[in-house]
Design an enzyme around this catalytic site. Structure first.
Site, short mmCIF file in Angstrom:
data_model
loop_
_atom_site.label_atom_id
_atom_site.label_comp_id
_atom_site.label_asym_id
_atom_site.label_seq_id
_atom_site.Cartn_x
_atom_site.Cartn_y
_atom_site.Cartn_z
N GLY A 200 -13.48 14.49 -11.56
CA GLY A 200 -12.71 13.48 -10.92
C GLY A 200 -12.71 13.68 -9.10
N ASN B 14 -15.07 12.50 -7.19
CA ASN B 14 -15.20 11.35 -6.67
C ASN B 14 -14.24 10.41 -6.95
OD1 ASN B 14 -18.00 11.56 -5.67
ND2 ASN B 14 -18.30 12.25 -7.79
N MET C 192 -18.95 9.48 -18.99
CA MET C 192 -20.06 9.73 -19.94
C MET C 192 -20.26 9.10 -21.15
SD MET C 192 -20.90 12.22 -17.91
CE MET C 192 -22.17 13.61 -19.00
N LYS C 193 -19.72 7.89 -21.32
CA LYS C 193 -19.98 7.22 -22.42
C LYS C 193 -20.95 6.28 -22.00
CE LYS C 193 -16.89 9.04 -25.06
NZ LYS C 193 -17.21 9.36 -26.46
N HIS D 34 -24.94 7.97 -9.35
CA HIS D 34 -25.89 8.90 -10.30
C HIS D 34 -26.45 9.93 -9.29
CE1 HIS D 34 -28.51 10.37 -13.29
NE2 HIS D 34 -29.55 10.24 -12.62
N ASN E 147 -22.34 2.14 -10.78
CA ASN E 147 -22.30 3.78 -11.30
C ASN E 147 -22.77 4.65 -10.23
OD1 ASN E 147 -22.23 5.75 -13.22
ND2 ASN E 147 -24.51 5.57 -13.22
C1 GRF Z 1 -21.09 13.31 -10.53
O1 GRF Z 1 -21.98 14.31 -10.07
C2 GRF Z 1 -21.67 12.16 -10.90
O2 GRF Z 1 -22.77 11.65 -10.23
C3 GRF Z 1 -21.98 12.40 -12.28
O3 GRF Z 1 -21.08 12.99 -12.79
C4 GRF Z 1 -20.35 14.01 -11.57
C5 GRF Z 1 -18.89 13.49 -11.82
O4 GRF Z 1 -18.00 14.42 -10.86
N1 GRF Z 1 -22.65 11.09 -13.17
P1 GRF Z 1 -16.77 14.20 -10.75
O5 GRF Z 1 -15.99 14.13 -11.98
O6 GRF Z 1 -16.47 12.92 -9.69
O7 GRF Z 1 -16.20 15.27 -9.85
#
Ligand code: GRF
Length: 185
Positions: free
Chosen positions: A14, A16, A82-83, A101, A99
């Site tokens: 988390g 982000n 992740m789903k 990525h 999303n």
């Molecule tokens: C990030 O690298 C995002 O791009 C990827 O999963 C990661 C999540 O990181 N799809 P966080 O949980 O926000 O630290």
């Protein structure tokens, strides 16, 4: 003016999500949805007193949709969720579901994107895109290079990953800046 109510979908750390939480006051509301009851992101949400939902292992997407609408959510942002989201759900949120990525899409779709770009000694970057029916294929909203391939020699995978993560946080903040305010009518 307050920005639209956003649900942030997570599954893990988390970091982000934190970009949203630190800007909580900008939003009419924030709502966190986690596919993982042990996600560290949930601790972050609690710390900021942001409401959250934890999904059952077998996700009831209709119920989730109803829950989001009941919470007046306008826009969904997937940050490390992740789903696989079913097409029927995506269609209901078309244009309003995004999303993050860690690659320069359309290259390196799917899992382990940073590792694969690093292994190929290719440019590494970050994309924020609309979610469309096909995985990691919606219209690109923001995209930026984190490390050009000529700068990769000498960097470890860990260092490269850290740079990508830091760029992710910057791009999420930019996306929040672009998000429209709620309509007052
Ligand atoms: C990030 O690298 C995002 O791009 C990827 O999963 C990661 C999540 O990181 N799809 P966080 O949980 O926000 O630290």
């Amino acid at each position: 003016m307050l920005k639209k109510p956003v649900a942030v979908f997570i599954s893990g750390f988390g970091s982000n999500l934190s970009v949203f939480l630190e800007r909580k006051e900008l939003f009419e509301s924030l709502y966190v949805v986690s596919s993982n009851p042990r996600a560290y992101g949930l601790i972050r949400a609690k710390r900021y007193l942001v409401p959250f939902a934890v999904l059952d292992p077998k996700i009831d997407w209709d119920q989730l949709d109803a829950d989001l609408r009941q919470n007046n959510i306008d826009t969904i942002f997937c940050a490390g969720f992740m789903k696989v989201i079913p097409v029927s759900f995506i269609e209901r949120w078309l244009g309003k579901i995004f999303n993050l990525h860690p690659s320069l899409l359309p290259k390196y779709k799917g899992l382990k994107a940073i590792d694969r770009a690093f292994e190929a000694q290719d440019d590494i970057g970050v994309t924020i895109h609309h979610i469309a029916a096909e995985v990691d294929s919606g219209k690109i909203v923001l995209q930026k290079v984190a490390i050009k391939k000529e700068d990769l020699p000498g960097l470890t995978l860990e260092e490269a990953t850290r740079r990508v993560q830091s760029l992710e946080h910057q791009l999420v903040a930019q996306w929040i800046d672009l998000l429209s305010p709620i309509k007052s009518d």
